[in-house]
Scaffold this active site. Structure first.
Site, short mmCIF file in Angstrom:
data_model
loop_
_atom_site.label_atom_id
_atom_site.label_comp_id
_atom_site.label_asym_id
_atom_site.label_seq_id
_atom_site.Cartn_x
_atom_site.Cartn_y
_atom_site.Cartn_z
N CYS A 11 3.14 -3.29 3.90
CA CYS A 11 2.37 -2.10 4.26
C CYS A 11 3.14 -1.38 5.36
O CYS A 11 4.35 -1.61 5.51
CB CYS A 11 0.93 -2.45 4.66
SG CYS A 11 0.74 -3.53 6.08
N ASP A 50 0.89 -1.17 0.00
CA ASP A 50 0.00 0.00 0.00
C ASP A 50 0.93 1.22 0.00
O ASP A 50 2.15 1.08 -0.21
CB ASP A 50 -1.00 -0.03 1.17
CG ASP A 50 -0.34 0.18 2.53
OD1 ASP A 50 0.91 0.24 2.60
OD2 ASP A 50 -1.07 0.28 3.53
N THR A 102 2.88 -1.57 8.68
CA THR A 102 3.26 -2.50 9.74
C THR A 102 3.46 -3.93 9.25
O THR A 102 4.07 -4.74 9.96
CB THR A 102 2.16 -2.57 10.81
OG1 THR A 102 0.95 -3.02 10.17
CG2 THR A 102 1.92 -1.20 11.45
N HIS A 123 6.68 -31.30 9.92
CA HIS A 123 6.13 -29.98 9.58
C HIS A 123 5.06 -30.10 8.49
O HIS A 123 4.12 -29.31 8.47
CB HIS A 123 7.24 -29.03 9.15
CG HIS A 123 8.28 -28.84 10.21
ND1 HIS A 123 7.98 -28.28 11.43
CD2 HIS A 123 9.60 -29.17 10.25
CE1 HIS A 123 9.06 -28.25 12.18
NE2 HIS A 123 10.06 -28.79 11.49
N HIS A 174 9.53 -24.44 8.47
CA HIS A 174 8.48 -25.10 9.27
C HIS A 174 7.07 -24.89 8.72
O HIS A 174 6.24 -25.81 8.80
CB HIS A 174 8.52 -24.59 10.72
CG HIS A 174 9.76 -25.00 11.45
ND1 HIS A 174 9.89 -24.88 12.82
CD2 HIS A 174 10.93 -25.52 11.02
CE1 HIS A 174 11.08 -25.32 13.19
NE2 HIS A 174 11.74 -25.70 12.11
C1 RB5 Z 1 -1.82 2.67 6.44
O1 RB5 Z 1 -1.83 3.88 7.10
C2 RB5 Z 1 -1.54 1.54 7.41
O2 RB5 Z 1 -2.65 1.33 8.21
C3 RB5 Z 1 -1.15 0.29 6.67
O3 RB5 Z 1 -0.02 0.54 5.91
C4 RB5 Z 1 -0.82 -0.93 7.51
O4 RB5 Z 1 0.12 -0.62 8.47
C5 RB5 Z 1 -1.97 -1.67 8.04
O5 RB5 Z 1 -1.84 -2.70 8.68
#
Ligand code: RB5
Length: 145
Positions: free
Chosen positions: A65, A8, A67, A133, A98
């Site tokens: 993304c 994203d 996180t 596994h 695994h």
């Molecule tokens: C976008 O702001 C953020 O929410 C997305 O990149 C991600 O971290 C979501 O899990």
């Protein structure tokens, strides 16, 4: 090995760096976008990459993304996908050995690009160990029924 990659806006810059690495390593890949850092919804890109892996058009996928969490949650809703959120080398290696993970999720806002690229290299280079596994991965498949 054909790889599907997507992000994203929060993962766009790392995605571009991962593409350079994949080029350097000689991997074939398809970039499912986005093409810039304009705000988008990560499930849309998780869907494209995950569907590609699920139907066998791509052997592996990489989703990034902010996180890595949203991408991994969304990807793991798709049948046949085993997405692993990795921010360290031990996990990247272990999840291939695994879990036979077929999608790697990372967060651009969590780790630096140097470590992220090492994680990609490790994850792409490790083999599934099978054996006990495989039995456990088969039990994951059963959860999808
Ligand atoms: C976008 O702001 C953020 O929410 C997305 O990149 C991600 O971290 C979501 O899990």
């Amino acid at each position: 090995m054909k790889i599907a990659i997507g992000s994203d806006h929060g993962g766009y810059n790392l995605k571009e760096k991962v593409k350079v690495l994949l080029d350097d390593l000689g991997f074939e890949y398809k970039d499912f976008g986005p093409a810039n850092t304009d705000s988008v919804d990560y499930p849309d890109f998780a869907q494209e990459v995950s569907f590609g892996v699920s139907r066998g058009a791509f052997e592996r996928g990489i989703l990034i993304c902010g996180t890595g969490i949203g991408m991994s949650i969304a990807a793991n809703k798709v049948k046949g996908v085993r997405a692993a959120l990795c921010h360290d080398l031990f996990s990247a290696k272990a999840t291939r050995q695994h879990n036979n993970s077929n999608i790697l999720a990372m967060g651009e806002r969590v780790i630096g690009s140097g470590l992220a690229l090492e994680i990609v290299k490790t994850w792409l280079g490790e083999e599934f160990e099978g054996g006990r596994h495989q039995r456990r991965v088969d039990k994951i498949f059963k959860l999808e029924e």
